[in-house]
Design a protein around this motif. Structure first.
Motif, PDB file in Angstrom:
ATOM      1  N   TRP A  13       3.167   7.438   1.254  1.00  0.00           N
ATOM      2  CA  TRP A  13       2.400   6.224   1.542  1.00  0.00           C
ATOM      3  C   TRP A  13       2.183   6.085   3.036  1.00  0.00           C
ATOM      4  CZ3 TRP A  13      -0.315   4.347  -2.191  1.00  0.00           C
ATOM      5  CH2 TRP A  13       0.120   4.525  -3.504  1.00  0.00           C
ATOM      6  N   ARG A  23      -0.783   8.157   3.930  1.00  0.00           N
ATOM      7  CA  ARG A  23      -2.038   7.450   3.616  1.00  0.00           C
ATOM      8  C   ARG A  23      -2.368   6.419   4.698  1.00  0.00           C
ATOM      9  NH1 ARG A  23       0.510   7.838  -1.652  1.00  0.00           N
ATOM     10  NH2 ARG A  23      -0.789   9.165  -2.972  1.00  0.00           N
ATOM     11  N   THR A  36      -0.696  -0.214   1.099  1.00  0.00           N
ATOM     12  CA  THR A  36      -1.703   0.660   1.695  1.00  0.00           C
ATOM     13  C   THR A  36      -3.125   0.243   1.333  1.00  0.00           C
ATOM     14  OG1 THR A  36      -0.025   2.340   1.348  1.00  0.00           O
ATOM     15  CG2 THR A  36      -2.135   3.093   2.126  1.00  0.00           C
ATOM     16  N   ALA A  88      -9.401   4.861  -4.990  1.00  0.00           N
ATOM     17  CA  ALA A  88      -8.245   4.418  -4.200  1.00  0.00           C
ATOM     18  C   ALA A  88      -7.377   3.468  -5.022  1.00  0.00           C
ATOM     19  CB  ALA A  88      -8.720   3.744  -2.921  1.00  0.00           C
ATOM     20  N   HIS A 101      -3.526   4.006  -6.076  1.00  0.00           N
ATOM     21  CA  HIS A 101      -2.517   3.054  -5.626  1.00  0.00           C
ATOM     22  C   HIS A 101      -1.652   2.573  -6.788  1.00  0.00           C
ATOM     23  CE1 HIS A 101      -1.054  -0.821  -3.808  1.00  0.00           C
ATOM     24  NE2 HIS A 101      -0.849   0.018  -2.831  1.00  0.00           N
ATOM     25  N   ALA A 158      -8.298   9.685   1.914  1.00  0.00           N
ATOM     26  CA  ALA A 158      -6.986   9.426   2.528  1.00  0.00           C
ATOM     27  C   ALA A 158      -5.954   9.125   1.445  1.00  0.00           C
ATOM     28  CB  ALA A 158      -7.085   8.260   3.508  1.00  0.00           C
ATOM     29  N   PHE A 159      -6.352   8.392   0.403  1.00  0.00           N
ATOM     30  CA  PHE A 159      -5.414   8.066  -0.664  1.00  0.00           C
ATOM     31  C   PHE A 159      -4.974   9.304  -1.444  1.00  0.00           C
ATOM     32  CE2 PHE A 159      -4.368   3.611  -1.334  1.00  0.00           C
ATOM     33  CZ  PHE A 159      -5.037   3.062  -0.260  1.00  0.00           C
TER      34      PHE A 159
END
Ligand SMILES: N[C@@H](CCC(=O)N[C@@H](CS)C(=O)NCC(=O)O)C(=O)O
Length: 297
Positions: free
Chosen positions: A22, A25, A76, A107, A111, A172-173
């Motif tokens: 995390w 991220r 995040t 995303a 998550h 990015a995730f």
């Protein structure tokens, strides 16, 4: 412990770079979009996180961001949304409505989900295994990833290596997921493998991993007895540490402070102003543009 490259208006609490998915991220949401951030690194499985987060109430996990105006933002997905709103030109979400909606779906599902993959295959940037005996639940998560990634690329008409056009917060995730596929050699098709390889070669990711290789001892929790293989990302140039302060440069390429720590690469010596900056460069010299500029000068 703090490793700030420059004075920056945002603070970001992160865990061990090699293991804290995390945190990776959260940091990519800054670094991959050109947003400056001051990182505060704590060691997981110690009381360092809880102690530092006393100043970030009510946060309990890394990453946690503090904005220039003092807002504390853990989670995040909230960091992504807040940065996107505060920096609309940075490109965290795609501009085109359909691509933006798709990136947000990706995303959000990352998550909230992929629990089998996350628990069976914790991120470990310091190891790669030839075989990790993935469970059915892990394989189901991997299959869902491939479905999502392929759907995103088709929906967005993507011609880049990324999911929704240019690199976005959705990518990015999934960066830590790409590293899990690399670390545990999880079976994916050719399209997904190209996506994984794009992450492993991404400049921000290479810098994070280089720091993660050297910013603390191995954590026992992540140790596995699977057969090992080489890291499948870009190969590192063969730099190594040497004693003394004799080097081609007298000032550190990152800070312009006097040289105290030296590496050798192909018979040439280059100096840095502290051990961490020398060692992160040894871990992947090509990840560091200022070093490569010095090397080629
Ligand atoms: N939902 C959170 C998850 C954050 C998280 O679980 N972080 C881990 C490190 S990767 C952590 O802080 N673990 C320490 C703890 O839970 O005490 C987010 O999106 O940031």
């Amino acid at each position: 412990m703090t490793h700030a490259r420059y004075d920056a208006p945002y603070d970001l609490v992160i865990g061990d770079r090699a293991y804290s998915s995390w945190s990776l991220r959260g940091w990519l949401l800054f670094d991959a979009f050109g947003l400056p951030v001051k990182t505060h690194r704590v060691r997981l499985y110690t009381d360092e996180l809880a102690t530092l987060l006393k100043a970030y109430f009510p946060a309990r996990t890394a990453p946690t961001m503090r904005t220039p105006d003092g807002s504390v933002v853990p989670e995040t997905i909230a960091i992504a949304e807040e940065l996107a709103t505060r920096h609309p030109g940075a490109g965290l979400w795609p501009d085109a409505p359909q691509a933006r909606a798709t990136a947000r779906v990706l995303a959000a599902e990352m998550h909230a989900g992929f629990t089998a993959l996350r628990s069976h295959c914790p991120m470990n940037l310091r190891a790669s295994y030839a075989d990790s005996a993935p469970t059915e639940a892990v394989l189901a998560d991997v299959s869902r990833l491939e479905t999502l990634w392929s759907w995103a690329r088709a929906t967005c008409g993507t011609t880049t290596p990324w999911l929704c056009g240019d690199y976005s917060a959705a990518d990015a995730f999934f960066a830590p997921v790409a590293t899990r596929i690399a670390t545990y050699n999880l079976p994916v098709g050719a399209e997904a493998m190209l996506y994984v390889n794009a992450h492993l070669a991404h400049p921000s990711f290479r810098r994070w991993r280089a720091m993660g290789m050297v910013d603390g001892a191995d954590q026992d929790y992540y140790r596995r007895d699977y057969p090992r293989r080489d890291w499948p990302g870009p190969a590192r140039l063969p730099a190594h540490a040497v004693e003394g302060t004799g080097a081609e440069n007298s000032l550190c390429p990152y800070s312009a402070e006097p040289v105290t720590h030296v590496l050798e690469l192909y018979g040439r010596r280059f100096g840095f102003c502290n051990a961490f900056c020398r060692d992160k460069t040894i871990a992947d010299p090509e990840a560091w543009p200022a070093f490569m500029a010095l090397y080629h000068s």
